[in-house]
Design an enzyme around this catalytic site. Structure first.
Site, PDB file in Angstrom:
ATOM      1  N   ILE A  11       0.911  -1.203  -0.022  1.00  0.00           N
ATOM      2  CA  ILE A  11      -0.085  -0.141  -0.125  1.00  0.00           C
ATOM      3  C   ILE A  11       0.757   1.100  -0.016  1.00  0.00           C
ATOM      4  CG2 ILE A  11      -2.090   1.027   1.449  1.00  0.00           C
ATOM      5  CD1 ILE A  11      -2.560  -1.526   2.678  1.00  0.00           C
ATOM      6  N   CYS A  33      11.798  -5.415   5.340  1.00  0.00           N
ATOM      7  CA  CYS A  33      11.627  -6.905   5.979  1.00  0.00           C
ATOM      8  C   CYS A  33      10.282  -7.671   4.962  1.00  0.00           C
ATOM      9  CB  CYS A  33      11.362  -6.984   7.387  1.00  0.00           C
ATOM     10  SG  CYS A  33       9.559  -6.191   7.827  1.00  0.00           S
ATOM     11  N   ALA A  80       4.291   1.260   8.293  1.00  0.00           N
ATOM     12  CA  ALA A  80       5.267  -0.029   8.458  1.00  0.00           C
ATOM     13  C   ALA A  80       4.622  -0.772   9.574  1.00  0.00           C
ATOM     14  CB  ALA A  80       6.730   0.929   9.177  1.00  0.00           C
ATOM     15  N   LEU A  82       3.984  -5.253  10.617  1.00  0.00           N
ATOM     16  CA  LEU A  82       3.591  -6.668  10.270  1.00  0.00           C
ATOM     17  C   LEU A  82       2.312  -6.902  10.173  1.00  0.00           C
ATOM     18  CD1 LEU A  82       6.467  -8.545  12.582  1.00  0.00           C
ATOM     19  CD2 LEU A  82       6.742  -7.589  10.225  1.00  0.00           C
ATOM     20  N   SER A 123      -7.016  -1.281  10.671  1.00  0.00           N
ATOM     21  CA  SER A 123      -7.851  -2.285   9.690  1.00  0.00           C
ATOM     22  C   SER A 123      -9.091  -2.612   9.983  1.00  0.00           C
ATOM     23  CB  SER A 123      -6.819  -3.562   9.861  1.00  0.00           C
ATOM     24  OG  SER A 123      -7.405  -4.764   9.343  1.00  0.00           O
ATOM     25  N   TYR A 147      -2.517  -9.866  15.821  1.00  0.00           N
ATOM     26  CA  TYR A 147      -2.433  -8.681  14.869  1.00  0.00           C
ATOM     27  C   TYR A 147      -3.493  -7.496  15.273  1.00  0.00           C
ATOM     28  CZ  TYR A 147      -2.992  -6.296  10.410  1.00  0.00           C
ATOM     29  OH  TYR A 147      -3.073  -5.163   9.553  1.00  0.00           O
ATOM     30  N   LYS A 151      -3.437  -3.442  16.282  1.00  0.00           N
ATOM     31  CA  LYS A 151      -3.832  -2.338  15.648  1.00  0.00           C
ATOM     32  C   LYS A 151      -4.804  -1.639  16.647  1.00  0.00           C
ATOM     33  CE  LYS A 151      -2.150  -2.469  11.618  1.00  0.00           C
ATOM     34  NZ  LYS A 151      -1.170  -1.586  11.054  1.00  0.00           N
ATOM     35  N   ASN A 177     -10.391  -4.767   2.317  1.00  0.00           N
ATOM     36  CA  ASN A 177      -9.448  -5.423   1.919  1.00  0.00           C
ATOM     37  C   ASN A 177      -8.843  -5.244   0.652  1.00  0.00           C
ATOM     38  OD1 ASN A 177     -11.391  -7.198   3.637  1.00  0.00           O
ATOM     39  ND2 ASN A 177     -10.271  -9.041   3.017  1.00  0.00           N
ATOM     40  N   PHE A 216     -12.124 -21.558   1.861  1.00  0.00           N
ATOM     41  CA  PHE A 216     -12.169 -21.802   3.275  1.00  0.00           C
ATOM     42  C   PHE A 216     -13.711 -21.598   3.877  1.00  0.00           C
ATOM     43  CE2 PHE A 216      -7.796 -20.221   3.521  1.00  0.00           C
ATOM     44  CZ  PHE A 216      -7.136 -21.262   3.233  1.00  0.00           C
ATOM     45  N   ARG A 229     -16.561 -10.040   1.738  1.00  0.00           N
ATOM     46  CA  ARG A 229     -15.759  -9.230   2.058  1.00  0.00           C
ATOM     47  C   ARG A 229     -15.705  -7.921   0.943  1.00  0.00           C
ATOM     48  NH1 ARG A 229     -15.330 -12.491   5.362  1.00  0.00           N
ATOM     49  NH2 ARG A 229     -13.623 -13.392   6.182  1.00  0.00           N
TER      50      ARG A 229
HETATM   51  P1  NAD Z   1       3.595  -4.509   3.390  1.00  0.00           P
HETATM   52  O1  NAD Z   1       4.004  -5.522   4.220  1.00  0.00           O
HETATM   53  O2  NAD Z   1       3.457  -4.680   1.939  1.00  0.00           O
HETATM   54  O3  NAD Z   1       4.014  -3.218   3.764  1.00  0.00           O
HETATM   55  C1  NAD Z   1       4.744  -2.926   5.157  1.00  0.00           C
HETATM   56  C2  NAD Z   1       5.973  -2.373   4.991  1.00  0.00           C
HETATM   57  O4  NAD Z   1       6.485  -1.876   6.221  1.00  0.00           O
HETATM   58  C3  NAD Z   1       6.956  -3.076   4.403  1.00  0.00           C
HETATM   59  O5  NAD Z   1       7.672  -2.607   3.272  1.00  0.00           O
HETATM   60  C4  NAD Z   1       7.782  -3.598   5.395  1.00  0.00           C
HETATM   61  O6  NAD Z   1       9.197  -3.852   4.779  1.00  0.00           O
HETATM   62  C5  NAD Z   1       7.997  -2.325   6.322  1.00  0.00           C
HETATM   63  N1  NAD Z   1       8.129  -2.643   7.705  1.00  0.00           N
HETATM   64  C6  NAD Z   1       7.835  -3.693   8.550  1.00  0.00           C
HETATM   65  N2  NAD Z   1       8.145  -3.321   9.889  1.00  0.00           N
HETATM   66  C7  NAD Z   1       9.258  -2.373   9.778  1.00  0.00           C
HETATM   67  C8  NAD Z   1       9.778  -1.846  10.664  1.00  0.00           C
HETATM   68  N3  NAD Z   1       9.846  -2.112  11.920  1.00  0.00           N
HETATM   69  N4  NAD Z   1      10.504  -0.776  10.557  1.00  0.00           N
HETATM   70  C9  NAD Z   1      10.473  -0.179   9.058  1.00  0.00           C
HETATM   71  N5  NAD Z   1       9.878  -0.762   8.122  1.00  0.00           N
HETATM   72  C10 NAD Z   1       8.955  -1.668   8.425  1.00  0.00           C
HETATM   73  O7  NAD Z   1       2.069  -4.183   3.808  1.00  0.00           O
HETATM   74  P2  NAD Z   1       0.885  -3.433   3.367  1.00  0.00           P
HETATM   75  O8  NAD Z   1      -0.395  -4.256   2.870  1.00  0.00           O
HETATM   76  O9  NAD Z   1       1.319  -2.625   2.447  1.00  0.00           O
HETATM   77  O10 NAD Z   1       0.186  -2.877   4.576  1.00  0.00           O
HETATM   78  C11 NAD Z   1       0.550  -1.431   5.139  1.00  0.00           C
HETATM   79  C12 NAD Z   1      -0.118  -1.353   6.321  1.00  0.00           C
HETATM   80  O11 NAD Z   1      -1.369  -1.638   6.242  1.00  0.00           O
HETATM   81  C13 NAD Z   1       0.284  -2.219   7.652  1.00  0.00           C
HETATM   82  O12 NAD Z   1       0.354  -1.616   8.825  1.00  0.00           O
HETATM   83  C14 NAD Z   1      -0.662  -3.095   7.624  1.00  0.00           C
HETATM   84  O13 NAD Z   1      -1.062  -3.649   8.856  1.00  0.00           O
HETATM   85  C15 NAD Z   1      -1.911  -2.089   7.252  1.00  0.00           C
HETATM   86  N6  NAD Z   1      -3.100  -2.803   6.761  1.00  0.00           N
HETATM   87  C16 NAD Z   1      -2.926  -3.811   5.479  1.00  0.00           C
HETATM   88  C17 NAD Z   1      -4.173  -4.505   5.089  1.00  0.00           C
HETATM   89  C18 NAD Z   1      -3.801  -5.399   3.977  1.00  0.00           C
HETATM   90  O14 NAD Z   1      -4.600  -6.278   3.963  1.00  0.00           O
HETATM   91  N7  NAD Z   1      -2.872  -5.448   3.071  1.00  0.00           N
HETATM   92  C19 NAD Z   1      -5.381  -4.179   5.642  1.00  0.00           C
HETATM   93  C20 NAD Z   1      -5.327  -3.699   6.682  1.00  0.00           C
HETATM   94  C21 NAD Z   1      -4.498  -2.803   7.086  1.00  0.00           C
HETATM   95  C1  WQD Z   2     -10.642 -13.011   2.126  1.00  0.00           C
HETATM   96  C2  WQD Z   2     -11.799 -14.251   2.327  1.00  0.00           C
HETATM   97  C3  WQD Z   2     -11.291 -16.183   3.335  1.00  0.00           C
HETATM   98  C4  WQD Z   2      -7.624 -17.233   1.051  1.00  0.00           C
HETATM   99  C5  WQD Z   2      -7.302 -10.289   6.236  1.00  0.00           C
HETATM  100  C6  WQD Z   2      -6.801 -10.021   7.442  1.00  0.00           C
HETATM  101  C7  WQD Z   2      -7.258  -8.390   7.700  1.00  0.00           C
HETATM  102  C8  WQD Z   2      -6.789  -7.685   6.761  1.00  0.00           C
HETATM  103  C9  WQD Z   2      -7.074  -8.002   5.281  1.00  0.00           C
HETATM  104  C10 WQD Z   2      -4.806  -6.692   7.372  1.00  0.00           C
HETATM  105  C11 WQD Z   2     -12.055 -14.851   3.400  1.00  0.00           C
HETATM  106  C12 WQD Z   2     -11.223 -16.534   1.856  1.00  0.00           C
HETATM  107  C13 WQD Z   2      -8.671 -16.764   1.663  1.00  0.00           C
HETATM  108  C14 WQD Z   2      -7.409 -18.426   0.514  1.00  0.00           C
HETATM  109  C15 WQD Z   2     -10.137 -18.538   0.919  1.00  0.00           C
HETATM  110  N1  WQD Z   2      -5.172  -7.475   6.692  1.00  0.00           N
HETATM  111  N2  WQD Z   2      -9.880 -17.297   1.500  1.00  0.00           N
HETATM  112  N3  WQD Z   2      -8.846 -18.932   0.336  1.00  0.00           N
HETATM  113  O1  WQD Z   2      -9.109 -12.658   6.133  1.00  0.00           O
HETATM  114  O2  WQD Z   2     -10.887 -10.879   5.101  1.00  0.00           O
HETATM  115  O3  WQD Z   2      -8.640 -10.096   6.062  1.00  0.00           O
HETATM  116  O4  WQD Z   2      -6.489  -9.404   5.192  1.00  0.00           O
HETATM  117  O5  WQD Z   2      -5.097  -5.929   8.389  1.00  0.00           O
HETATM  118  O6  WQD Z   2      -6.973  -8.148   9.063  1.00  0.00           O
HETATM  119  O7  WQD Z   2      -7.697 -10.716   8.444  1.00  0.00           O
HETATM  120  O8  WQD Z   2      -8.722 -11.414   4.086  1.00  0.00           O
HETATM  121  O9  WQD Z   2      -7.961 -12.263   1.752  1.00  0.00           O
HETATM  122  O10 WQD Z   2      -7.436 -13.667   3.918  1.00  0.00           O
HETATM  123  O11 WQD Z   2      -9.639 -13.762   2.829  1.00  0.00           O
HETATM  124  O12 WQD Z   2     -11.167 -18.943   0.465  1.00  0.00           O
HETATM  125  O13 WQD Z   2      -6.616 -19.295   0.254  1.00  0.00           O
HETATM  126  O14 WQD Z   2     -11.436 -15.118   1.274  1.00  0.00           O
HETATM  127  O15 WQD Z   2     -11.824 -17.272   4.288  1.00  0.00           O
HETATM  128  O16 WQD Z   2     -13.559 -15.362   3.191  1.00  0.00           O
HETATM  129  P1  WQD Z   2      -9.498 -11.553   5.373  1.00  0.00           P
HETATM  130  P2  WQD Z   2      -8.246 -12.686   3.060  1.00  0.00           P
END
Ligand code: NAD
Ligand code: WQD
Length: 339
Positions: A11, A33, A80, A82, A123, A147, A151, A177, A216, A229
């Site tokens: 993102i 990482c 940043a 995990l 999230s 996780y 948050k 998502n 799943f 979702r």
């Molecule tokens: P991502 O893992 O691609 O990006 C996170 C970045 O942070 C990575 O580039 C990683 O190298 C860096 N990083 C991690 N720990 C670090 C640290 N201690 N110091 C410096 N850099 C560090 O993940 P993303 O999908 O781009 O998500 C970005 C943010 O959005 C995260 O906080 C994640 O929890 C949140 N988020 C993501 C989703 C999703 O589904 N992708 C959904 C909701 C919230």
């Molecule tokens: C979506 C749907 C699964 C994989 C997660 C985190 C959430 C946020 C976004 C960070 C669900 C189904 C999935 C597969 C499947 N991340 N599925 N087979 O679980 O909504 O959200 O990512 O903040 O915190 O929990 O996303 O993409 O894993 O799943 O059937 O191999 O797809 O059961 O219904 P989720 P997802």
């Protein structure tokens, strides 16, 4: 200048691109990482701008003090952290250290530097298993895994921070998502190993990297029995960050926004949309429910529209088409693609 932590990630890289296109000065801090430097090189190529970045950790106090003293940073977008739910159950301390302690160290350094504007990546997971959908920002929150708890803890810390010092201006963005990729196909999501999330997995089945998708659960109380979702295009999400940051230049306090489309799609809807976008068959088989999953989760995005003027533009078809373009141009992600 805007400091973007985690700006090389999925993102983050799309948001850095949008910031540069809008003419902002940006500095990325990432420990790589879970990212590849190619994402930033490509953002540079796409925008015709140099991307300034520093390799380092948000938990490194001295490094942060240096960054704030040597650059004219006026705000922070904080990605940043995990993000793998399953891993967080195995390694809770790593998640609390990176996500909670990391944010504390960052906020302390910001405070020392007098920088008090931050956009935080939260999230929809903070809603736990919602009593109803669509989900509004004032719904009760609950964490179901470390996780999600990390948050929620950060959200609460940020709320206390604003109370303690009204000079802070904070946007908490609750993403639903995030999927899709920039429509150039040059940057996108590049998960390590077996993808946890649905869309990257489906995409890897379509390209032939994986044989079959495990769906799943097909016994949820939803239209076709599979989980529902709110998938949102990463470019729409990136735009939301610019608008949330801009809002902070005009408003103090802490503001929480859902970033979702308001539409729910089932796993099978996604499979079908991906098959249409790619022209490939996506083999799937039904498996038991994944522990911790909920039946349905989608946003009421009205607050972001009313307050920020933000609405998601792109539909599921575009999300899948852009994912597929990225996947085709980079079958193995960043690691093996040429530039
Ligand atoms: P991502 O893992 O691609 O990006 C996170 C970045 O942070 C990575 O580039 C990683 O190298 C860096 N990083 C991690 N720990 C670090 C640290 N201690 N110091 C410096 N850099 C560090 O993940 P993303 O999908 O781009 O998500 C970005 C943010 O959005 C995260 O906080 C994640 O929890 C949140 N988020 C993501 C989703 C999703 O589904 N992708 C959904 C909701 C919230
Ligand atoms: C979506 C749907 C699964 C994989 C997660 C985190 C959430 C946020 C976004 C960070 C669900 C189904 C999935 C597969 C499947 N991340 N599925 N087979 O679980 O909504 O959200 O990512 O903040 O915190 O929990 O996303 O993409 O894993 O799943 O059937 O191999 O797809 O059961 O219904 P989720 P997802």
């Amino acid at each position: 200048m805007i400091l973007v932590t985690g700006g090389a990630g999925y993102i983050g890289s799309h948001t850095v691109l949008a910031l540069l296109e809008a003419g902002h000065e940006v500095l990325v801090l990432d420990n790589f990482c879970n990212a590849n430097k190619k994402s930033l090189e490509r953002v540079g190529a796409l925008t015709n701008r140099e991307v300034h970045w520093v390799e380092g950790d948000i938990r490194d106090e001295a490094l942060l003090d240096n960054l704030f003293s040597q650059n004219e940073i006026d705000s922070v977008i904080h990605f940043a952290g995990l993000k793998a739910v399953g891993e967080s159950v195995q390694k809770p301390l790593a998640y609390f250290d990176n996500n909670v302690n990391g944010t504390l160290v960052l906020c302390e350094a910001m405070s020392r530097a007098g920088v008090k504007k931050i956009v935080f990546s939260s999230s929809a997971t903070v809603y736990g298993d919602p009593a109803s959908v669509p989900i509004r920002e004032d719904f009760p929150t609950a964490a179901t895994n470390p996780y999600g708890r990390s948050k929620l803890m950060v959200e609460e810390i940020l709320r206390d921070l604003v109370v303690s010092d009204p000079a802070w201006r904070i946007s908490v963005l609750r993403y639903f998502n995030p999927v899709g990729a920039h429509d150039s196909g040059m940057i996108g999501e590049d998960p390590n190993g077996i993808p946890n999330n649905l869309v990257p997995f489906v995409s890897q089945v379509a390209i032939g990297r994986r044989e079959v998708l495990s769906v799943f659960g097909n016994d949820y109380d939803t239209s076709d029995g599979t989980g529902v979702r709110d998938y949102i295009h990463v470019t729409d999400l990136a735009k939301g960050h610019l608008m949330a940051l801009d809002y902070l230049s005009r408003h103090d306090g802490l503001h929480t926004f859902n970033l979702g489309t308001g539409k729910g799609y089932s796993v099978l809807d996604v499979v079908q949309a991906f098959e249409k976008a790619s022209g490939r068959k996506v083999a799937y088989e039904f498996h038991p429910r994944r522990p911790g999953d909920i039946a349905r989760c989608y946003a009421d995005p009205a607050h972001a529209e009313e307050v920020l003027g933000w609405v998601a533009e792109f539909d599921l078809e575009k999300m899948m088409a852009d994912t597929w373009r990225w996947q085709q141009k980079n079958p193995e992600g960043y690691s093996t693609s040429e530039s």
